[in-house]
Every structure is written in structure tokens, then in C-alpha cells.
Design an enzyme around this catalytic site. Structure first.
Site, short mmCIF file in Angstrom:
data_model
loop_
_atom_site.label_atom_id
_atom_site.label_comp_id
_atom_site.label_asym_id
_atom_site.label_seq_id
_atom_site.Cartn_x
_atom_site.Cartn_y
_atom_site.Cartn_z
CB THR A 185 113.23 64.54 80.49
OG1 THR A 185 114.61 64.77 80.75
CG2 THR A 185 112.43 64.83 81.70
CD GLU A 328 111.90 68.03 83.35
OE1 GLU A 328 110.86 67.85 82.70
OE2 GLU A 328 113.01 68.21 82.83
CE LYS A 439 118.35 88.83 72.18
NZ LYS A 439 119.19 88.89 73.36
CD1 TRP A 444 113.32 88.25 73.36
CD2 TRP A 444 114.47 86.59 72.45
NE1 TRP A 444 114.34 87.95 74.21
CE2 TRP A 444 115.07 86.93 73.68
CE3 TRP A 444 115.03 85.55 71.70
CZ2 TRP A 444 116.20 86.28 74.17
CZ3 TRP A 444 116.15 84.91 72.20
CH2 TRP A 444 116.72 85.27 73.41
P1 AMP Z 1 108.23 66.61 78.12
O1 AMP Z 1 108.97 66.66 79.38
O2 AMP Z 1 108.85 65.70 77.11
O3 AMP Z 1 106.80 66.32 78.34
O4 AMP Z 1 108.31 68.02 77.43
C1 AMP Z 1 107.91 69.18 78.09
C2 AMP Z 1 108.00 70.32 77.17
O5 AMP Z 1 107.07 70.18 76.09
C3 AMP Z 1 107.65 71.64 77.79
O6 AMP Z 1 108.73 72.19 78.49
C4 AMP Z 1 107.26 72.45 76.59
O7 AMP Z 1 108.41 72.95 75.92
C5 AMP Z 1 106.58 71.44 75.71
N1 AMP Z 1 105.14 71.51 75.93
C6 AMP Z 1 104.38 70.75 76.72
N2 AMP Z 1 103.09 71.13 76.66
C7 AMP Z 1 103.04 72.16 75.82
C8 AMP Z 1 102.00 73.03 75.37
N3 AMP Z 1 100.74 72.87 75.73
N4 AMP Z 1 102.34 74.04 74.53
C9 AMP Z 1 103.61 74.21 74.12
N5 AMP Z 1 104.63 73.43 74.52
C10 AMP Z 1 104.35 72.42 75.36
#
Ligand code: AMP
Length: 545
Positions: A185, A328, A439, A444
């Protein structure tokens, strides 16, 4: 009393042999620099069998990590199967990472070999002296005009395959918990963390992409994964397509909106998937293409702006199918497929539902937890909290247990760092990420929500909202806005546009116009970069709210 059913491993060899046996006549198509290559699955499967013995010939250890540095192609898909079916671990390296991160990741995973598309060699080759464990570089010639280094570690993919004997018989992975693939990640802070998928998690996750209330992949579908195979396994689409028997169209190196739209049209693609940035780019070109075969556009990775989804619905009758997940979570965790209780809603209300991240897919459990008190929050669409996730394709820990202790609870749930409310039917609405929340005066402000509202302005191309320090309120929002090409916009216009849409105290204290929102290696807004840029920001003069 125990059940009396067969205990057969859930493992990727089943996916491979199923595709080979039932769908040998179906095609895998890849767009190349010079045109297209199309191959029946029967031929592709023979190549996977040869690749399996190539890994032996190269001396890759029994559970060695097999790095890939590749675009979305049919040959990348060969590696997707050959590595795990021989019990090696596929390690997809993210081509968009910075050099130091790539070096860290390849060394941390102890990659023994890296398969690299010729067009990507210039990004990888300068790093070879720092890649401590890689013994072989196998160049996949994609026709790029790039010199191939004269080095004993370098091999040609096609030459290796041509010289190899195909593996005979059935691949066997006895233990379904064996590692199948890994992906790091790109955390916004600290070193990247390794997520290690098992055969079991990959098979179950693939199965979920076939369900009717999910992506509903079927044998009749033609699927174009725009989402990269180097990021969370292209949302599971490659394995899902093989399981379902769908025709697959890979875009190769040319990821321009024009190229993607041409492929969607030419191959009568029915399902595609990619991050919002892709679809934002393609929007102005939609009118030039016949996309009548398209029934689903999977979209996620970032919040899908309602305005984007609505523009697609209006232009081609297909809104975005919003999904949420993380590296994850393999990554599919929720999907916003319309349910029967949405049927009686107005179009505007349904658009609001589509802007939600959706309901957890089967086998994924979610809970909403107040980050401060640790108390579970009600699913009343009002209370917000961090989403925690559990399920058979959710990570239990990071590779070598590093850096992620805080991200897993003592009772085994993943702390996603995403903040949401959930309605009584389980539809998630992400309002922010814990690292991004603003915040203000103890309350929030959801920066993601604010961004979406700003991005609904017709003259706005992109917008990101970050917190800036404030003497009285501790934090206040700063809107960083990219104006659409050829348009002009003032800070006051942005604020006036927002005024009827958000609470007064949510209105940004300042609006900065920027050329482009900086992105992370996977195309997400890099708030960290913006925060660094505007860290010492002083509000020049009060904007009258
Ligand atoms: P990654 O592991 O790089 O795919 O990133 C995952 C993160 O991307 C998640 O924890 C979210 O913060 C963001 N994310 C993924 N899908 C969405 C979605 N549909 N809407 C908003 N945030 C998202």
C-alpha cells in the site's frame, strides 16, 4: 458434530484449469503500441504452463517472490497465474511509485525476479544496483523503442517461453492459506506496507465479483479493466473474468481517455472499471463514441462525485457503480448496487444513493467505531465513526508485521482509517478519512464531502480541501481548486456556490487556485503534498461567510 463435506482447497489452480477447460475458445485481447494482439484462452493457458517451468529454470525458490513491473496486458495475466499456481508469490510492483519506494518494496519483499515491460525499463533499470535480491530481469517486449541492457541478468520473455517445456497435468496447491500474491500500500506516511493475499482470499474475492448484486461478471461479458493490475489486483477483475469466462480486453500502455473509449466501443465492452480521474478525463469525449454495449462502469478508489456519475447517466444512460475498498481488503468491500427499496425513489434520491460507497458484499463484516471512545456507533445515517472491517479477504496483518500494529484491533478487525455514517440498510456513506478530517471548534468538517460539493460546480475540474491551522478554531478548511480549461472563477463564486449546500461553518476560509491537485502514485489526491505546500498558510483576508 462436524459437517461431512469434502475439504478441498480454495486455490487459484482451480481458476486456471476451469478457464483452460471451459473457456479455451474465449479471447484475451491486449492493445499494443502498434495495434492489438488477441489470443484464445487455450493458447494463453499453454503459455502459462510454459511460464511455470521457466520459473523453475530460473531457479526461483519454492515460495519465491515474482515481481512484475507491467501494464495491464495478457502477458501480465500469464504471470498472475503461473506464479501462484506454482506456489510462488506474485508481487505486483506499482510503476507509479517513486524510485526510493520501489527499491524499498522490492528489497522488503525479497523479489528474486522481476518481469518488466520493455516500455517500463527506463523506470526500473536505473535502480538495479540497489535491488539486493533480484537475480533475473525478464523483459517483455511490448514493442517500445527502448534499448535492452546487455547484461547477463537480462532475459527475453518470449525466448524463455519458446525454450521451455509446458508443465503437464494439474497444478496443485494443497494449503489454501498459502500466499498467492502481494501488493504494497502506498501509505501517505512511513514506508509502504505489504499486504499478502492467500489463495483462499483470492478465490473467494473472485467469486464475489460474479454475484448479481456486485459486478455480476458473467461468461457473456466483455470486460476492460482500466484499474491497474499493479494496484490491488485490478480490483480482482482478472481472476474474476477467468472464473466467469468473460472476454478480457487489456488496455496496455496507452491509458489516454481516447484510447480507452475506442477500445470500449470497438470491443463492445460491457463492464469496465477505473478510478474517477479516468472517467472525468473521458467525459468530454463520450459523444464521439458508441458505448451502447456498456452496462457497468465500476468506479472507486476515491469517492465518486455525484456530478460525475450523473453526467454519465445523462450522456450514456450508465451511472457509475460505486465501490469502496482498500489494498488491505483485496479490495472489494462495499458496492452501491441499487436495491429494491431504492426503486420508489426519485432520480435525484437515487443519485444520492449512488454517491454512497454502498453495502458490504457478502462475507464482509463492517462496524462503525468512534475513534476517540472506541464505542460502536449506531447505523442511523447520522452518527459517524471509523469503519472497521473483517472477512476472509481482509488483511489480518502486514508482511513481517511491520508498521501496522495500530491498524488492526485486538479482536482482529482492520481499522480502515475511513470515517463514515451507515444507514439502517447498511449503505455506507464515507465522509472522510481519519487523517484528513478537519476539526473546527471541536466539530468535524468532512473535507471529502466539501470537495464533492465544490467539484459539482460546472467550472471546477478538481478540488481538494485540507485543514489549515487557525488561532480560534484550531483548524479551518482551505479549498484548493483547479478551474476547468477555458473557464474563469473567483473565490467568491466558489463560496456563493457552496453557501446553499453546506453548513455555514463548513464554508472554506480561503480558496486557492492551483494548476492541478497533486496525486499519489495511484492517482489519488495527495493531501500530504498539499498540506506541505500550504502548511504555513495564513488567511490573507477574511472571506465574508
Ligand atoms: P488503496 O489501498 O490505495 O486502494 O486506498 C484505499 C483507500 O482509498 C480507502 O481507505 C479510502 O480512503 C479510499 N477509497 C477507496 N475507495 C473509495 C471510495 N469509493 N470512496 C472514497 N474513498 C475511497
Amino acid at each position: 458434530m462436524l459437517g461431512l463435506m469434502q475439504d478441498r482447497p480454495l486455490a487459484l489452480p482451480h481458476v486456471f484449469h476451469r478457464a483452460e477447460q471451459y473457456f479455451g475458445h474465449k479471447s484475451i485481447i491486449t492493445a499494443t503500441a502498434t495495434g492489438e494482439s488477441a489470443m484464445p484462452i487455450s493458447q494463453w493457458a499453454q503459455r502459462v504452463r510454459r511460464l511455470a517451468t521457466v520459473l523453475d529454470t530460473l531457479g526461483i525458490s519454492a515460495d519465491g517472490r515474482v515481481g512484475t513491473f507491467c501494464w495491464n496486458t495478457g502477458r501480465h495475466l500469464e504471470l498472475y497465474l503461473a506464479a501462484p499456481c506454482t506456489k510462488r508469490v506474485l508481487h505486483t510492483l506499482n510503476i507509479r511509485l517513486f524510485p526510493e519506494q520501489l527499491v524499498y518494496i522490492a528489497n522488503h519483499a525479497e523479489d528474486e525476479v522481476v518481469f518488466v515491460d520493455r516500455s517500463l525499463l527506463p523506470l526500473l533499470w536505473p535502480l538495479v544496483d540497489k535491488l539486493d535480491t533480484v537475480r533475473h530481469y525478464v523483459v517483455i517486449d511490448d514493442g517500445a523503442d527502448v534499448a535492452i541492457p546487455d547484461d547477463p541478468r537480462v532475459h527475453d520473455y518470449e525466448e524463455l517461453l519458446a525454450a521451455a517445456e509446458p508443465f503437464e497435468g494439474r497444478f496443485v496447491v494443497e494449503d489454501e492459506n498459502t500466499a498467492a500474491a502481494m501488493c504494497y500500500t502506498s501509505g501517505t506516511t512511513g514506508n509502504p506496507k505489504g499486504v499478502v493475499y492467500s489463495h483462499r482470499s483470492a478465490v473467494l474475492h473472485s467469486l464475489i465479483s460474479l454475484i448479481a448484486d456486485g459486478a455480476a461478471l458473467s461468461e457473456r461479458d466483455v470486460v476492460l479493466p482500466v484499474v491497474p493490475m499493479f494496484h490491488a489486483n485490478a480490483w480482482g477483475l482478472p481472476y474474476g473474468c477467468l472464473m466467469a469466462g468473460s472476454t478480457i480486453v487489456f488496455p496496455g500502455p496507452n491509458m489516454t481517455p481516447q484510447a480507452i473509449l475506442s477500445l470500449l466501443e470497438k470491443h463492445k465492452v460491457t463492464i469496465t472499471g477505473g478510478v474517477p480521474t479516468i472517467w472525468m478525463g473521458a467525459l468530454p469525449l463520450l459523444a464521439d463514441h458508441d458505448l451502447s454495449a456498456l452496462r457497468t462502469i465500476l468506479c472507486g478508489g476515491s469517492a465518486v462525485p455525484k456530478s460525475l456519475s450523473e453526467s454519465y447517466r445523462e450522456a450514456i444512460g450508465v451511472p457509475m457503480l460505486h465501490a469502496w475498498g482498500m489494498t488491505e481488503t483485496s479490495p472489494i468491500a462495499t458496492m452501491s448496487t441499487a436495491r429494491s427499496h431504492h426503486d420508489s425513489m426519485s432520480e435525484a434520491e437515487r443519485a444520492d444513493v449512488r454517491a454512497r460507497q454502498g453495502q458490504a458484499v457478502p462475507l464482509v463484516d463492517l462496524r462503525l467505531v468512534d475513534p476517540g471512545s472506541g464505542e460502536a456507533q449506531p447505523w442511523d445515517d447520522t452518527a459517524t465513526g471509523e469503519i472497521q472491517a473483517a472477512g476472509p479477504w481482509i488483511a489480518a496483518e502486514y508482511y513481517r508485521g511491520e508498521g501496522g500494529g495500530a491498524q488492526f484491533t485486538s479482536d482482529g478487525w482492520l481499522r480502515t482509517g475511513d470515517v463514515a455514517s451507515i444507514d439502517s440498510t447498511g449503505f455506507v456513506r464515507l465522509v472522510d478519512r481519519t487523517k484528513d478530517l478537519i476539526k473546527s471548534g471541536g466539530e468535524w468538517i468532512g473535507s471529502v464531502e466539501l470537495e464533492n460539493e465544490i467539484m459539482a460546480h460546472p467550472k471546477v475540474a478538481e478540488a481538494a480541501v485540507i485543514a489549515i491551522p487557525h488561532e480560534k478554531w484550531v483548524e479551518r478548511p482551505l479549498a484548493c481548486v483547479v478551474v476547468a480549461p477555458g473557464e474563469t472563477l473567483t473565490a467568491d463564486e466558489v463560496i456563493e456556490f457552496l453557501r446553499p449546500r453546506v453548513a455555514k461553518w463548513w464554508l472554506p476560509d480561503a480558496v486557492e487556485f492551483i494548476e492541478e491537485v497533486p496525486k499519489t502514485s495511484v492517482g489519488k489526491f495527495s493531501k500530504k503534498t498539499l498540506r506541505e505546500k500550504f502548511g504555513g498558510y495564513q488567511v490573507a483576508g477574511p472571506i465574508e461567510h
